[in-house]
Design a protein around this motif. Structure first.
Motif, PDB file in Angstrom:
ATOM      1  N   ALA A   1      37.448  25.266  44.349  1.00 50.74           N
ATOM      2  CA  ALA A   1      36.361  25.573  45.290  1.00 50.74           C
ATOM      3  C   ALA A   1      36.718  26.785  46.145  1.00 50.74           C
ATOM      4  O   ALA A   1      35.868  27.652  46.388  1.00 50.74           O
ATOM      5  CB  ALA A   1      36.070  24.367  46.176  1.00 50.74           C
ATOM      6  N   ASP A   2      37.974  26.873  46.589  1.00 50.96           N
ATOM      7  CA  ASP A   2      38.407  28.037  47.368  1.00 50.96           C
ATOM      8  C   ASP A   2      38.355  29.302  46.519  1.00 50.96           C
ATOM      9  O   ASP A   2      37.938  30.362  46.980  1.00 50.96           O
ATOM     10  CB  ASP A   2      39.819  27.828  47.907  1.00 50.96           C
ATOM     11  CG  ASP A   2      39.888  26.773  48.988  1.00 50.96           C
ATOM     12  OD1 ASP A   2      38.813  26.435  49.545  1.00 50.96           O
ATOM     13  OD2 ASP A   2      40.999  26.277  49.263  1.00 50.96           O
ATOM     14  N   ARG A   3      38.799  29.199  45.276  1.00 53.85           N
ATOM     15  CA  ARG A   3      38.775  30.345  44.369  1.00 53.85           C
ATOM     16  C   ARG A   3      37.327  30.789  44.134  1.00 53.85           C
ATOM     17  O   ARG A   3      37.028  31.963  44.134  1.00 53.85           O
ATOM     18  CB  ARG A   3      39.452  29.966  43.053  1.00 53.85           C
ATOM     19  CG  ARG A   3      39.318  30.968  41.953  1.00 53.85           C
ATOM     20  CD  ARG A   3      40.163  32.173  42.143  1.00 53.85           C
ATOM     21  NE  ARG A   3      41.561  31.776  42.093  1.00 53.85           N
ATOM     22  CZ  ARG A   3      42.550  32.586  42.368  1.00 53.85           C
ATOM     23  NH1 ARG A   3      42.319  33.822  42.673  1.00 53.85           N
ATOM     24  NH2 ARG A   3      43.788  32.169  42.335  1.00 53.85           N
ATOM     25  N   GLN A   4      36.436  29.839  43.943  1.00 53.25           N
ATOM     26  CA  GLN A   4      35.022  30.157  43.721  1.00 53.25           C
ATOM     27  C   GLN A   4      34.434  30.838  44.950  1.00 53.25           C
ATOM     28  O   GLN A   4      33.670  31.778  44.830  1.00 53.25           O
ATOM     29  CB  GLN A   4      34.237  28.879  43.384  1.00 53.25           C
ATOM     30  CG  GLN A   4      32.812  29.120  42.991  1.00 53.25           C
ATOM     31  CD  GLN A   4      32.696  29.832  41.656  1.00 53.25           C
ATOM     32  OE1 GLN A   4      33.548  29.709  40.797  1.00 53.25           O
ATOM     33  NE2 GLN A   4      31.653  30.612  41.493  1.00 53.25           N
ATOM     34  N   SER A   5      34.816  30.407  46.140  1.00 53.20           N
ATOM     35  CA  SER A   5      34.325  31.034  47.368  1.00 53.20           C
ATOM     36  C   SER A   5      34.791  32.480  47.453  1.00 53.20           C
ATOM     37  O   SER A   5      34.020  33.363  47.841  1.00 53.20           O
ATOM     38  CB  SER A   5      34.804  30.263  48.596  1.00 53.20           C
ATOM     39  OG  SER A   5      34.246  28.972  48.605  1.00 53.20           O
ATOM     40  N   ALA A   6      36.037  32.753  47.083  1.00 50.23           N
ATOM     41  CA  ALA A   6      36.546  34.120  47.115  1.00 50.23           C
ATOM     42  C   ALA A   6      35.816  34.993  46.094  1.00 50.23           C
ATOM     43  O   ALA A   6      35.470  36.136  46.378  1.00 50.23           O
ATOM     44  CB  ALA A   6      38.044  34.126  46.836  1.00 50.23           C
ATOM     45  N   GLU A   7      35.577  34.458  44.902  1.00 47.36           N
ATOM     46  CA  GLU A   7      34.844  35.218  43.895  1.00 47.36           C
ATOM     47  C   GLU A   7      33.414  35.484  44.339  1.00 47.36           C
ATOM     48  O   GLU A   7      32.880  36.563  44.101  1.00 47.36           O
ATOM     49  CB  GLU A   7      34.866  34.480  42.563  1.00 47.36           C
ATOM     50  CG  GLU A   7      36.233  34.470  41.902  1.00 47.36           C
ATOM     51  CD  GLU A   7      36.277  33.615  40.658  1.00 47.36           C
ATOM     52  OE1 GLU A   7      35.235  33.043  40.279  1.00 47.36           O
ATOM     53  OE2 GLU A   7      37.360  33.523  40.069  1.00 47.36           O
ATOM     54  N   ASN A   8      32.798  34.505  44.983  1.00 49.03           N
ATOM     55  CA  ASN A   8      31.443  34.701  45.500  1.00 49.03           C
ATOM     56  C   ASN A   8      31.419  35.769  46.587  1.00 49.03           C
ATOM     57  O   ASN A   8      30.474  36.553  46.671  1.00 49.03           O
ATOM     58  CB  ASN A   8      30.864  33.395  46.028  1.00 49.03           C
ATOM     59  CG  ASN A   8      30.468  32.451  44.914  1.00 49.03           C
ATOM     60  OD1 ASN A   8      30.303  32.855  43.770  1.00 49.03           O
ATOM     61  ND2 ASN A   8      30.327  31.180  45.259  1.00 49.03           N
ATOM     62  N   ALA A   9      32.449  35.797  47.423  1.00 53.48           N
ATOM     63  CA  ALA A   9      32.512  36.805  48.475  1.00 53.48           C
ATOM     64  C   ALA A   9      32.648  38.203  47.881  1.00 53.48           C
ATOM     65  O   ALA A   9      32.008  39.151  48.335  1.00 53.48           O
ATOM     66  CB  ALA A   9      33.678  36.514  49.417  1.00 53.48           C
ATOM     67  N   VAL A  10      33.459  38.342  46.831  1.00 52.56           N
ATOM     68  CA  VAL A  10      33.608  39.639  46.164  1.00 52.56           C
ATOM     69  C   VAL A  10      32.283  40.046  45.524  1.00 52.56           C
ATOM     70  O   VAL A  10      31.850  41.196  45.643  1.00 52.56           O
ATOM     71  CB  VAL A  10      34.748  39.581  45.119  1.00 52.56           C
ATOM     72  CG1 VAL A  10      34.731  40.813  44.236  1.00 52.56           C
ATOM     73  CG2 VAL A  10      36.084  39.430  45.812  1.00 52.56           C
ATOM     74  N   ALA A  11      31.629  39.100  44.840  1.00 54.70           N
ATOM     75  CA  ALA A  11      30.344  39.405  44.207  1.00 54.70           C
ATOM     76  C   ALA A  11      29.297  39.789  45.251  1.00 54.70           C
ATOM     77  O   ALA A  11      28.518  40.728  45.041  1.00 54.70           O
ATOM     78  CB  ALA A  11      29.863  38.212  43.384  1.00 54.70           C
ATOM     79  N   LEU A  12      29.296  39.089  46.379  1.00 53.55           N
ATOM     80  CA  LEU A  12      28.359  39.419  47.450  1.00 53.55           C
ATOM     81  C   LEU A  12      28.643  40.812  48.007  1.00 53.55           C
ATOM     82  O   LEU A  12      27.724  41.607  48.229  1.00 53.55           O
ATOM     83  CB  LEU A  12      28.432  38.379  48.566  1.00 53.55           C
ATOM     84  CG  LEU A  12      27.539  38.634  49.780  1.00 53.55           C
ATOM     85  CD1 LEU A  12      26.068  38.593  49.382  1.00 53.55           C
ATOM     86  CD2 LEU A  12      27.836  37.626  50.871  1.00 53.55           C
ATOM     87  N   GLY A  13      29.911  41.134  48.213  1.00 56.06           N
ATOM     88  CA  GLY A  13      30.264  42.461  48.707  1.00 56.06           C
ATOM     89  C   GLY A  13      29.852  43.566  47.750  1.00 56.06           C
ATOM     90  O   GLY A  13      29.300  44.589  48.159  1.00 56.06           O
ATOM     91  N   LEU A  14      30.092  43.355  46.459  1.00 55.36           N
ATOM     92  CA  LEU A  14      29.680  44.345  45.463  1.00 55.36           C
ATOM     93  C   LEU A  14      28.163  44.472  45.406  1.00 55.36           C
ATOM     94  O   LEU A  14      27.629  45.573  45.261  1.00 55.36           O
ATOM     95  CB  LEU A  14      30.240  43.984  44.090  1.00 55.36           C
ATOM     96  CG  LEU A  14      31.743  44.195  43.911  1.00 55.36           C
ATOM     97  CD1 LEU A  14      32.197  43.653  42.567  1.00 55.36           C
ATOM     98  CD2 LEU A  14      32.083  45.663  44.035  1.00 55.36           C
TER      99      LEU A  14
END
Length: 145
Positions: A26-39
């Motif tokens: 879940a933490d890893r998914q949150s970090a990936e979502n944050a990167v995708a949101l930033g991009l």
């Protein structure tokens, strides 16, 4: 008694390792979502700025270039200037297309399909400035959209 009841009800054994793994995922998914949101914000912002710049270039072409050209032509050829301004714009677009886009065999969607089929999806990005210039001059000179 069942395994789930004996291990405390989580179904993952005595140490709760499944919950730790789930939390890590879940933490890893949150970090990936944050990167995708930033991009996504970066791409969206750049696209918005590109659209604003494109519209400003069209307005500049209409007001500063072709109105001044029309006024100058009106003093020399009179009302015939109404015909000459779009014709000059078409001439400029023709030159840009002839010399700037000579290697572009298929415009628009057909070019994207060709690049996908034959070039592994690689588009020739050096064509974008010439296509943008041709569109700005064409629309600024009075072409229909």
């Amino acid at each position: 008694m069942s395994d789930v009841a004996e291990s405390g009800g989580d179904g993952m054994g005595e140490n709760g390792g499944g919950w730790a793994t789930a939390r890590w995922l879940a933490d890893r998914q949150s970090a990936e979502n944050a990167v995708a949101l930033g991009l996504a914000l970066l791409v969206g912002g750049a696209t918005g700025l590109g659209i604003v710049l494109f519209r400003k270039l069209i307005v500049w072409m209409q007001t500063d270039v072709f109105e001044l050209l029309g006024r100058h032509l009106a003093t020399t050829v009179g009302n015939w200037a109404v015909l000459f301004v779009p014709a000059i714009g078409g001439l400029v677009v023709g030159l840009v297309v002839r010399y700037g886009l000579a290697h572009d065999r298929y415009p628009g969607v057909a070019g994207v399909m060709e690049a996908t089929a034959l070039a592994g999806g690689r588009l020739e990005y050096w064509l974008a400035p010439a296509k943008t210039a041709a569109a700005v001059v064409s629309i600024g000179a009075g072409a229909s959209v």
